[in-house]
Design an enzyme around this catalytic site. Structure first.
Site, PDB file in Angstrom:
ATOM      1  N   TYR A 154       0.789  -1.255  -0.062  1.00  0.00           N
ATOM      2  CA  TYR A 154      -0.013  -0.101  -0.254  1.00  0.00           C
ATOM      3  C   TYR A 154       0.830   1.272  -0.021  1.00  0.00           C
ATOM      4  O   TYR A 154       0.449   2.150  -0.490  1.00  0.00           O
ATOM      5  CB  TYR A 154      -1.009  -0.191   1.299  1.00  0.00           C
ATOM      6  CG  TYR A 154      -2.347   0.892   1.103  1.00  0.00           C
ATOM      7  CD1 TYR A 154      -3.134   0.605   0.068  1.00  0.00           C
ATOM      8  CD2 TYR A 154      -2.528   1.687   2.405  1.00  0.00           C
ATOM      9  CE1 TYR A 154      -4.198   1.449  -0.071  1.00  0.00           C
ATOM     10  CE2 TYR A 154      -3.717   2.574   1.902  1.00  0.00           C
ATOM     11  CZ  TYR A 154      -4.516   2.267   0.934  1.00  0.00           C
ATOM     12  OH  TYR A 154      -5.727   2.888   0.752  1.00  0.00           O
ATOM     13  N   LYS A 161      -3.420   8.164   3.246  1.00  0.00           N
ATOM     14  CA  LYS A 161      -4.579   8.004   4.038  1.00  0.00           C
ATOM     15  C   LYS A 161      -4.365   8.581   5.711  1.00  0.00           C
ATOM     16  O   LYS A 161      -5.486   9.284   6.129  1.00  0.00           O
ATOM     17  CB  LYS A 161      -5.040   6.668   4.283  1.00  0.00           C
ATOM     18  CG  LYS A 161      -5.601   6.087   2.992  1.00  0.00           C
ATOM     19  CD  LYS A 161      -7.052   6.691   2.527  1.00  0.00           C
ATOM     20  CE  LYS A 161      -7.513   5.983   1.210  1.00  0.00           C
ATOM     21  NZ  LYS A 161      -8.525   6.910   0.733  1.00  0.00           N
TER      22      LYS A 161
HETATM   23  P1  NAD Z   1     -12.648   3.306  -7.377  1.00  0.00           P
HETATM   24  O1  NAD Z   1     -11.555   3.272  -8.345  1.00  0.00           O
HETATM   25  O2  NAD Z   1     -14.043   3.105  -7.633  1.00  0.00           O
HETATM   26  O3  NAD Z   1     -12.952   5.179  -6.949  1.00  0.00           O
HETATM   27  C1  NAD Z   1     -11.890   5.985  -6.911  1.00  0.00           C
HETATM   28  C2  NAD Z   1     -12.354   6.942  -7.527  1.00  0.00           C
HETATM   29  O4  NAD Z   1     -11.209   8.234  -7.167  1.00  0.00           O
HETATM   30  C3  NAD Z   1     -12.797   7.054  -8.701  1.00  0.00           C
HETATM   31  O5  NAD Z   1     -14.129   7.412  -9.041  1.00  0.00           O
HETATM   32  C4  NAD Z   1     -11.803   8.022  -9.756  1.00  0.00           C
HETATM   33  O6  NAD Z   1     -12.578   8.948 -10.478  1.00  0.00           O
HETATM   34  C5  NAD Z   1     -11.473   9.149  -8.344  1.00  0.00           C
HETATM   35  N1  NAD Z   1     -10.605   9.938  -8.582  1.00  0.00           N
HETATM   36  C6  NAD Z   1      -9.164   9.857  -8.726  1.00  0.00           C
HETATM   37  N2  NAD Z   1      -8.558  10.838  -9.171  1.00  0.00           N
HETATM   38  C7  NAD Z   1      -9.426  11.794  -8.905  1.00  0.00           C
HETATM   39  C8  NAD Z   1      -9.138  12.980  -9.309  1.00  0.00           C
HETATM   40  N3  NAD Z   1      -8.013  13.779  -9.658  1.00  0.00           N
HETATM   41  N4  NAD Z   1     -10.442  14.065  -9.067  1.00  0.00           N
HETATM   42  C9  NAD Z   1     -11.445  13.466  -8.972  1.00  0.00           C
HETATM   43  N5  NAD Z   1     -11.560  12.239  -8.816  1.00  0.00           N
HETATM   44  C10 NAD Z   1     -10.576  11.442  -8.794  1.00  0.00           C
HETATM   45  O7  NAD Z   1     -12.472   2.706  -6.131  1.00  0.00           O
HETATM   46  P2  NAD Z   1     -12.980   2.930  -4.522  1.00  0.00           P
HETATM   47  O8  NAD Z   1     -12.437   1.360  -3.716  1.00  0.00           O
HETATM   48  O9  NAD Z   1     -14.417   2.996  -4.658  1.00  0.00           O
HETATM   49  O10 NAD Z   1     -12.432   3.849  -4.058  1.00  0.00           O
HETATM   50  C11 NAD Z   1     -13.210   5.108  -3.353  1.00  0.00           C
HETATM   51  C12 NAD Z   1     -12.602   5.500  -2.189  1.00  0.00           C
HETATM   52  O11 NAD Z   1     -12.458   4.384  -1.233  1.00  0.00           O
HETATM   53  C13 NAD Z   1     -11.034   5.737  -2.070  1.00  0.00           C
HETATM   54  O12 NAD Z   1     -10.756   6.789  -1.338  1.00  0.00           O
HETATM   55  C14 NAD Z   1     -10.363   4.543  -1.641  1.00  0.00           C
HETATM   56  O13 NAD Z   1      -9.295   4.873  -0.971  1.00  0.00           O
HETATM   57  C15 NAD Z   1     -11.163   4.431  -0.206  1.00  0.00           C
HETATM   58  N6  NAD Z   1     -11.080   2.785  -0.061  1.00  0.00           N
HETATM   59  C16 NAD Z   1     -11.190   1.756  -0.724  1.00  0.00           C
HETATM   60  C17 NAD Z   1     -10.866   0.662  -0.432  1.00  0.00           C
HETATM   61  C18 NAD Z   1     -10.877  -0.711  -1.189  1.00  0.00           C
HETATM   62  O14 NAD Z   1     -10.303  -1.521  -0.868  1.00  0.00           O
HETATM   63  N7  NAD Z   1     -11.280  -0.607  -2.496  1.00  0.00           N
HETATM   64  C19 NAD Z   1     -10.445   0.271   0.957  1.00  0.00           C
HETATM   65  C20 NAD Z   1     -10.782   1.607   1.900  1.00  0.00           C
HETATM   66  C21 NAD Z   1     -10.912   2.810   1.238  1.00  0.00           C
END
Ligand code: NAD
Length: 255
Positions: A154, A161
């Protein structure tokens, strides 16, 4: 039927695929009575395609959270569509490839800066862009991945984060007097697009399979969506600066 978000106007970022946590937040928010708007990155067409799978039609606004012009025009567009906001979902994370996957000691500051800008500072810049719309107060909800620990591969997303978590606490402090709550959902691993860019995602999934007190499915973003909707609702009226773990309980066990 009444829902826990009846009458609420919510701006939701981060809907990219059906596997996006934000897609499930959007679906549940509509089901619970909210009027929503989506923002899109990198292209509105991608988000528009996925948005067709939501229960109700929804407008999509292009937003690169690092683009000052996009942030500046957001207030006007949202006001025209919804008149104001009661909630905001920050579901955005990104780190360049050389910032993840075992390159921690050699990552360039340029890549670290990008990860911090998109994944942490943007909680502040997006919220401030929307603040004039939250005249009666509101609820801001972001997504983290437990920054108390290191996670294999990570790498610089970890410090990003940690910065997001600290940013949410300072924002909770400074926006509390305006009745704006700022909280995070700390989700367990979910197989979204963002997860595909984590080279060690399978190892993270194995960790959850071994440790999670509750059964965890990386294919199910709905629990995280439910946590988001709960924090957007009036059922956490005096909760701010909080991190709600929707991780099956992994944060509580020591292996
Ligand atoms: P995802 O890829 O579906 O979503 C990530 C989003 O970030 C995308 O929609 C993308 O368009 C957006 N993004 C990236 N760069 C950007 C920018 N410059 N401007 C605007 N938007 C931008 O994946 P997800 O897993 O749904 O992630 C959403 C959130 O959840 C993130 O913060 C991620 O770190 C967090 N998260 C994910 C997980 C996991 O395992 N997937 C676990 C905990 C937290």
């Amino acid at each position: 039927m009444s829902g826990i978000l009846d009458g609420k106007r919510i701006l939701i970022t981060g809907v990219l695929m059906e596997s996006s946590i934000a897609f499930h937040a959007a679906k549940l928010a509509q089901e619970q009575g909210a009027e929503i708007l989506l923002t899109a990155f990198p292209r509105p067409t991608l988000t528009e395609r996925v948005a067709k799978k939501l229960p109700k039609p929804v407008k999509v606004i292009e937003l690169d959270v690092t683009n000052t012009e996009h942030l500046e025009r957001l207030e006007k567009v949202v006001r025209e569509e919804l008149g104001g906001l009661d909630g905001l979902v920050h579901s955005i994370g990104f780190a360049p490839q050389d910032a993840m996957g075992g390159n921690f000691l050699n990552t360039s500051f340029e890549s670290v800066a990008t990860a911090m800008h998109v994944s942490a500072f943007s909680l502040k810049s997006l919220t401030m862009a929307c603040l004039p719309l939250m005249e009666g107060g509101g609820s801001v909800v972001g997504l983290t991945f437990d920054a108390q620990f290191t996670w294999t591969g990570y790498d610089w997303m970890g410090p990003a984060k940690a910065a997001l978590e600290a940013t949410s606490r300072y924002m909770a402090r400074d926006l509390g007097p305006r009745n704006v709550r700022v909280n995070l959902v700390s989700a367990g691993p979910i197989g979204s697009m963002a997860a595909k860019s984590i080279p060690s995602f399978n190892e993270l999934s194995d960790t959850w399979n071994h440790l999670s007190p509750l059964e965890w499915s990386t294919a199910d973003p709905e629990p995280a969506g439910r946590g988001i909707v709960a924090l957007l609702s009036d059922w956490f009226p005096k909760t701010t600066g909080e991190i709600v773990h929707v991780d099956g309980g992994v944060h509580a066990v020591g292996g």
